[in-house]
Design a protein around this motif. Structure first.
Motif, short mmCIF file in Angstrom:
data_model
loop_
_atom_site.label_atom_id
_atom_site.label_comp_id
_atom_site.label_asym_id
_atom_site.label_seq_id
_atom_site.Cartn_x
_atom_site.Cartn_y
_atom_site.Cartn_z
N ILE A 3 -2.91 -13.20 13.08
CA ILE A 3 -3.93 -12.83 12.10
C ILE A 3 -5.22 -13.62 12.34
CG2 ILE A 3 -4.52 -12.88 9.63
CD1 ILE A 3 -1.57 -12.28 9.04
N LEU A 4 -5.07 -14.90 12.67
CA LEU A 4 -6.26 -15.73 12.92
C LEU A 4 -7.00 -15.27 14.18
CD1 LEU A 4 -4.59 -19.01 11.80
CD2 LEU A 4 -6.81 -18.23 10.97
N GLU A 5 -6.25 -14.88 15.19
CA GLU A 5 -6.88 -14.34 16.39
C GLU A 5 -7.65 -13.05 16.08
OE1 GLU A 5 -4.83 -14.85 20.76
OE2 GLU A 5 -3.84 -13.60 19.30
N GLN A 6 -7.08 -12.24 15.20
CA GLN A 6 -7.77 -11.01 14.80
C GLN A 6 -9.05 -11.31 14.04
OE1 GLN A 6 -4.58 -8.91 12.78
NE2 GLN A 6 -4.12 -7.71 14.60
N VAL A 7 -9.03 -12.33 13.19
CA VAL A 7 -10.25 -12.71 12.47
C VAL A 7 -11.38 -12.94 13.47
CG1 VAL A 7 -11.34 -14.50 11.07
CG2 VAL A 7 -9.06 -13.68 10.45
N LEU B 203 -11.06 -11.77 3.37
CA LEU B 203 -10.06 -10.94 4.05
C LEU B 203 -9.78 -9.66 3.27
CD1 LEU B 203 -7.44 -13.69 4.98
CD2 LEU B 203 -9.16 -12.68 6.48
N SER B 204 -9.30 -8.66 3.97
CA SER B 204 -8.90 -7.42 3.29
C SER B 204 -7.64 -7.68 2.47
CB SER B 204 -8.63 -6.33 4.32
OG SER B 204 -7.45 -6.65 5.05
N GLN B 205 -7.39 -6.81 1.50
CA GLN B 205 -6.17 -6.94 0.69
C GLN B 205 -4.93 -6.82 1.57
OE1 GLN B 205 -6.24 -7.92 -2.58
NE2 GLN B 205 -4.08 -8.25 -2.12
N ALA B 206 -4.96 -5.92 2.53
CA ALA B 206 -3.80 -5.73 3.42
C ALA B 206 -3.50 -7.02 4.20
CB ALA B 206 -4.06 -4.58 4.39
N ALA B 207 -4.55 -7.69 4.67
CA ALA B 207 -4.34 -8.95 5.40
C ALA B 207 -3.77 -10.01 4.47
CB ALA B 207 -5.66 -9.42 6.02
N GLN B 208 -4.27 -10.07 3.25
CA GLN B 208 -3.76 -11.06 2.29
C GLN B 208 -2.29 -10.79 1.95
OE1 GLN B 208 -6.28 -12.66 -0.64
NE2 GLN B 208 -8.12 -11.68 0.13
N ASP B 209 -1.94 -9.51 1.85
CA ASP B 209 -0.54 -9.17 1.58
C ASP B 209 0.37 -9.60 2.73
OD1 ASP B 209 -1.42 -8.09 -0.78
OD2 ASP B 209 -1.26 -5.99 -0.13
N ARG B 210 -0.13 -9.40 3.94
CA ARG B 210 0.64 -9.78 5.12
C ARG B 210 0.85 -11.31 5.16
NH1 ARG B 210 4.14 -9.69 8.41
NH2 ARG B 210 3.88 -10.12 10.62
N ILE B 211 -0.21 -12.06 4.82
CA ILE B 211 -0.11 -13.53 4.78
C ILE B 211 0.92 -13.94 3.73
CG2 ILE B 211 -1.38 -15.64 4.20
CD1 ILE B 211 -3.93 -14.08 5.29
N ASP B 212 0.91 -13.25 2.60
CA ASP B 212 1.87 -13.56 1.54
C ASP B 212 3.31 -13.32 2.01
OD1 ASP B 212 2.00 -14.51 -1.16
OD2 ASP B 212 2.88 -12.55 -1.66
N VAL C 147 -8.87 -7.13 9.91
CA VAL C 147 -8.37 -8.03 8.86
C VAL C 147 -9.41 -8.45 7.82
CG1 VAL C 147 -6.39 -9.02 10.06
CG2 VAL C 147 -8.67 -9.97 10.47
N MET C 148 -10.69 -8.25 8.11
CA MET C 148 -11.71 -8.70 7.16
C MET C 148 -11.99 -7.58 6.15
SD MET C 148 -12.51 -11.84 8.13
CE MET C 148 -14.17 -12.32 7.62
N SER C 149 -12.49 -8.00 5.00
CA SER C 149 -12.88 -7.07 3.95
C SER C 149 -13.84 -6.01 4.52
CB SER C 149 -13.57 -7.89 2.85
OG SER C 149 -14.20 -7.06 1.94
#
Ligand code: ZN
Length: 426
Positions: A387-391, A302-311, A398-400
């Motif tokens: 987010i999972l739907e976007q993946v 995942l991209s850093q932005a997506a990981q931040d959002r998950i956090d 959302v992906m790297s």
């Protein structure tokens, strides 16, 4: 009037007509959704794949371009078209690749027609070009991309039978390395991923296939497998990679836990409410160890932005969980425990999802993988669901970034091969 009715029938049959400008017989013509217009009169009909019919030549049996009064634009002197397809991508006819081969294409078992290199479906909609030798260029309306060149990572099993542009016979058959001929792309990909697949019994195989089906059919599994590694049955306790965030690449599944999850899933479904050591407290369990471990691999892609959002999503749920369901004093674990009547009001999809942001993500990926638990995840945690739907459907969000081009090329190929469509999650 008869002509107009006939053209309406074409539209009802969802035949695809482009819009733009056409040169024919020294005339400059307008094409409006397939209708070829000269001085305000409809004089013919053009399909996206280059079939052209003159309204004046109309006969009773000309519905079918294969038998009726249809011509290919390639065969008409000085005929060309510039415009856009119905889905808004640019279209030039005869087209830059002409002349290419002509014949029948079966791509992942889906049948298409190839005319002078132009690939079209039964509705005469143009989908791309074929140059022979496994060289495909696909049109991808989803990302508004006119040309996606497939490579060995994105071309899947196909066969072609017809003639090359020079008239010689052209017969080609391609099976991906390590793929089996008679089964679908997604099953092949799951078998490649799960190393012990052939040693599993039928119930175990069905469980692994169902756990990984959406990830395989959308191409995400192939990309993650190539970057992170395969899965195998071993004896490493699950969660080790996620909790410590140590890169292990390959997934080792605890064989005992694998068997227990299959048993629980068969008896209770993907989610089960289990009693705990603490009297009157229960914990919700996701019985999907294979897609859980895949979730840990996916997180690294995942991209850093997506990981931040998950956090952010995790921290907000953690704070609410601690306030609403404080851990009982007799409990020293990290799971969310609730009373039986609070299960529907819990913060986390499973008790274990509370343990860390990594387990939160992996448990969400797992729950998303099965239809029944996916429905519940949508209600309980719409943020992570989105987010999972976007993946799956818009991975470029959302992906790297370094993975996106490969993913989008592969997804275009999988749409073309009928593996992957809008209804994957239905
Ligand atoms: Zn884990």
């Amino acid at each position: 009037m008869e002509q107009i009715l006939d053209l309406e029938t074409d539209r009802e049959n969802q035949t695809a007509g482009p819009s733009g400008r056409m040169h024919l017989g020294g005339n400059d013509l307008t094409v409006d959704a397939g209708r070829v217009v000269l001085d305000g009169t409809v004089v013919g009909y053009l399909y996206e794949n280059g079939f052209l019919r003159s309204a004046r030549e109309q006969t009773e049996d000309d519905e079918d371009p294969d038998t009726g009064q249809w011509r290919l634009v390639d065969d008409l002197e000085g005929c060309d078209f510039q415009g856009t397809t119905q889905d808004g991508l640019p279209l030039s006819l005869p087209g830059p690749s002409s002349p290419g081969p002509t014949g029948s294409l079966s791509y992942n078992g889906r049948d298409y027609q190839v005319m002078q290199g132009r690939i079209s479906n039964a509705q005469h909609k143009i989908l791309g070009e074929y140059y022979g030798g496994g060289r495909f260029v696909l049109r991808d309306a989803r990302t508004n991309t006119e040309r996606r060149s497939l490579d060995e990572g994105s071309v899947i099993n196909f066969s072609f039978a017809g003639t090359a542009s020079d008239g010689r016979d052209l017969s080609e058959q391609y099976t991906r390395p390590l793929y089996r001929d008679q089964i679908s792309y997604h099953e092949n990909e799951i078998i490649r991923y799960f190393q012990d697949f052939d040693r599993l019994d039928q119930q175990q195989r069905d469980y692994v296939i169902e756990s990984m089906r959406i990830w395989a059919a959308s191409g995400i599994l192939q990309i993650v497998r190539k970057k992170e590694g395969n899965a195998a049955l071993g004896n490493v306790k699950h969660g080790a990679a996620g909790v410590t965030r140590v890169r292990t690449g390959m997934v080792d599944l605890d064989a005992e836990e694998f068997e227990r999850d299959i048993d629980l899933c068969a008896r209770f479904g993907p989610l089960a409410v289990i009693t705990t050591r603490v009297p009157s407290y229960v914990e919700v369990r996701v019985n999907l160890v294979v897609s859980h471990e895949f979730g840990h691999q996916l997180q690294f892609c995942l991209s850093q932005a997506a990981q931040d959002r998950i956090d952010e999503l995790y921290q907000a749920r953690l704070a609410r969980s601690i306030a609403k369901f404080p851990p009982p004093s007799a409990y020293d674990g990290g799971s969310e425990l609730v009373h039986a009547d609070q299960v529907m009001h819990r913060e986390f999809i499973s008790g274990y999802a509370k343990a860390s942001v990594f387990e939160y993500w992996a448990e969400s990926v797992a729950a998303f993988s099965f239809k029944e638990s996916r429905k519940l995840l949508r209600q309980l945690d719409p943020g992570i669901f989105s987010i999972l739907e976007q993946v799956v459907f818009t991975p470029e969000k959302v992906m790297s970034a370094v993975l996106c081009e490969q993913i989008l090329n592969l997804q275009a190929s999988l749409r073309f091969g009928g593996e992957f469509g809008k209804n994957l999650l239905d």
